[in-house]
Design a protein around this motif. Structure first.
Motif, short mmCIF file in Angstrom:
data_model
loop_
_atom_site.label_atom_id
_atom_site.label_comp_id
_atom_site.label_asym_id
_atom_site.label_seq_id
_atom_site.Cartn_x
_atom_site.Cartn_y
_atom_site.Cartn_z
N SER A 386 0.83 -1.21 0.00
CA SER A 386 0.00 0.00 0.00
C SER A 386 0.86 1.25 0.00
O SER A 386 0.61 2.21 -0.76
CB SER A 386 -0.93 0.00 1.21
OG SER A 386 -1.78 -1.13 1.21
N TYR A 387 1.91 1.27 0.84
CA TYR A 387 2.79 2.43 0.89
C TYR A 387 3.57 2.58 -0.40
O TYR A 387 3.83 3.71 -0.85
CB TYR A 387 3.76 2.30 2.08
CG TYR A 387 3.08 2.29 3.43
CD1 TYR A 387 1.89 2.99 3.62
CD2 TYR A 387 3.62 1.59 4.50
CE1 TYR A 387 1.25 2.98 4.86
CE2 TYR A 387 2.99 1.58 5.74
CZ TYR A 387 1.81 2.27 5.91
OH TYR A 387 1.18 2.26 7.12
N SER A 389 2.53 1.81 -3.38
CA SER A 389 1.61 2.39 -4.36
C SER A 389 1.49 3.90 -4.18
O SER A 389 1.47 4.65 -5.15
CB SER A 389 0.23 1.73 -4.22
OG SER A 389 0.30 0.33 -4.43
N VAL A 390 1.42 4.35 -2.91
CA VAL A 390 1.32 5.78 -2.66
C VAL A 390 2.58 6.50 -3.11
O VAL A 390 2.53 7.55 -3.77
CB VAL A 390 1.06 6.02 -1.16
CG1 VAL A 390 1.09 7.52 -0.84
CG2 VAL A 390 -0.29 5.44 -0.76
N ALA A 393 2.81 6.70 -6.88
CA ALA A 393 1.89 7.70 -7.42
C ALA A 393 2.45 9.11 -7.22
O ALA A 393 2.31 9.97 -8.11
CB ALA A 393 0.52 7.58 -6.74
N MET A 394 3.09 9.36 -6.08
CA MET A 394 3.69 10.67 -5.84
C MET A 394 4.89 10.90 -6.73
O MET A 394 5.15 12.03 -7.17
CB MET A 394 4.11 10.77 -4.37
CG MET A 394 2.96 10.74 -3.38
SD MET A 394 3.55 10.67 -1.66
CE MET A 394 4.59 12.12 -1.61
#
Length: 395
Positions: A386-387, A389-390, A393-394
């Protein structure tokens, strides 16, 4: 004498050497000197690492930042592990004394089980220490094939500097030979020693868990071997011995829990961040290859090896907790499958005590907050993905 030699061989030689190098093995000469060396060197490296991270925190090259941050986190975790182990050195000495007593008091029929567990722990030790060493060698290979880095000097000049093994903010420039080669070699040797020690600590946990599982299997075999034919006046005394052995296993497991509980908590939290950082570098490397058609194989291999090492560390702790819990359940099952229903009431009560006590599972907790299990490992992986993916994206 032979049993004492076998007990010494139960702990792999690589693990013994690693524990001696950090001043943790009993009767190690100059143990305080070894501890002072690790405190001094890790303190210097960590100061320069976080100094570098603060300076480059707002950089646009997040791949470069994650690469340095992952190594800094690994060093921090190892230093905290060493401090916790040094504080619990007396408990560890008691654990080794209990292991020596188990080998000294073991019957001939029990030796096969204990030797099989000892051989298995030695094989695991070779694989784990080898994996940590290979990961560091991949770091060194990247430095050898890289002529420059994207780093800049302290004054902000966009002048490329020569690549180093560790991303440190050095107070002086070491780009000239032979000073550069000396610094790179020292950094590589220190990183290799640190990674090997981290692997040794994981091997120590595996060795203690396997020894505990061997004692549980011996107890289960003794419970299953009770038959109606061998019931006699000595049965009560035999059952009392089994209860004493069960209590020794519980005490041994509790001491392992006291040593590794907070180490497991640190490992649980850091593995999430570490797998996140290293996983981000792997995905970024693959994306860079697809966009530019330029294969940076050394950076990708280094990231993959580091990612595998981080996963193995998290998996070892979670699997050891799961394995110990599963083994402790076997005691109640073996006691229930014995011929307790043919015993006299004053004899069957001993079996009842074992069954009741075995319902409380033996396990390793993460800071006495949660039990380590394979379910916990999946939680780490889910949170890390999950981290990642974040961050991607950033980026």
């Amino acid at each position: 004498m032979l049993q004492r030699d076998r007990m010494t061989n139960a702990v792999a030689l690589t693990v013994q050497i690693g524990l001696r190098s950090i001043g943790f093995w009993p009767n190690t000469p100059c143990a305080l000197l070894f501890r002072a060396f690790w405190i001094l060197t890790i303190g210097i490296v960590q100061t320069c690492q976080y100094w570098w991270i603060i300076i480059h925190f707002r950089t646009d090259n997040m791949f470069y930042l994650m690469d340095g941050l992952s190594v800094a986190i690994e060093y921090t975790v190892m230093s905290l592990k060493l401090i916790i182990l040094w504080l619990n050195s007396r408990i560890f000495y008691d654990v080794l004394a209990a292991m020596a007593a188990d080998w000294r008091e073991a019957a001939i029929s029990e030796m096969d089980t204990m030797m099989s567990k000892a051989n298995l722990s030695r094989r695991f030790s070779k694989v784990i220490v080898g994996l940590h060493s290979i990961a560091v060698v991949c770091f060194g290979i990247e430095v050898l094939v890289s002529a420059h880095t994207d780093d800049y000097d302290v004054d902000g000049m966009e002048t490329p500097v020569r690549a180093f093994t560790l991303k440190l903010q050095r107070p002086l420039q070491f780009n000239e030979s032979p000073l550069y080669e000396i610094v790179v070699c020292l950094e590589f040797l220190h990183q290799l020693a640190s990674s090997t020690v981290s692997g040794v600590l994981n091997c120590l946990l595996i060795t203690l868990i396997l020894h505990t599982s061997g004692q549980i299997e011996i107890l289960c075999d003794a419970l299953r071997d009770i038959s109606f034919e061998n019931k006699n006046e000595q049965l009560g005394f035999f059952m009392k011995e089994l209860i004493v052995k069960h209590q020794k296993i519980i005490i041994f497991s509790d001491k392992i829990e006291r040593i590794f509980s907070y180490i497991a908590l640190i490992q649980f939290l850091s593995s999430t961040l570490l797998i996140c950082c290293v996983g981000f570098t792997v995905i970024t490397s693959i994306s860079t290859i697809q966009d530019s058609d330029k294969i940076d194989s050394t950076a990708l291999i280094k990231a993959i090896m580091f990612y595998m090492t981080a996963m193995v560390e998290a998996f070892i702790f979670c699997f050891c907790g799961e394995y110990l819990s599963a083994k402790s359940k076997m005691i109640g099952d073996a006691a229930y499958k014995s011929l307790w229903y043919d015993f006299k009431p004053n004899e069957s009560k001993f079996i009842l005590l074992i069954i009741l006590r075995s319902q409380r599972r033996l396990t390793i907790t993460a800071g006495k907050i949660m039990d380590l299990s394979l379910e916990g490992f999946t939680t780490i992986m889910k949170a890390s993905v999950s981290y990642i993916s974040v961050l991607h994206a950033m980026y």
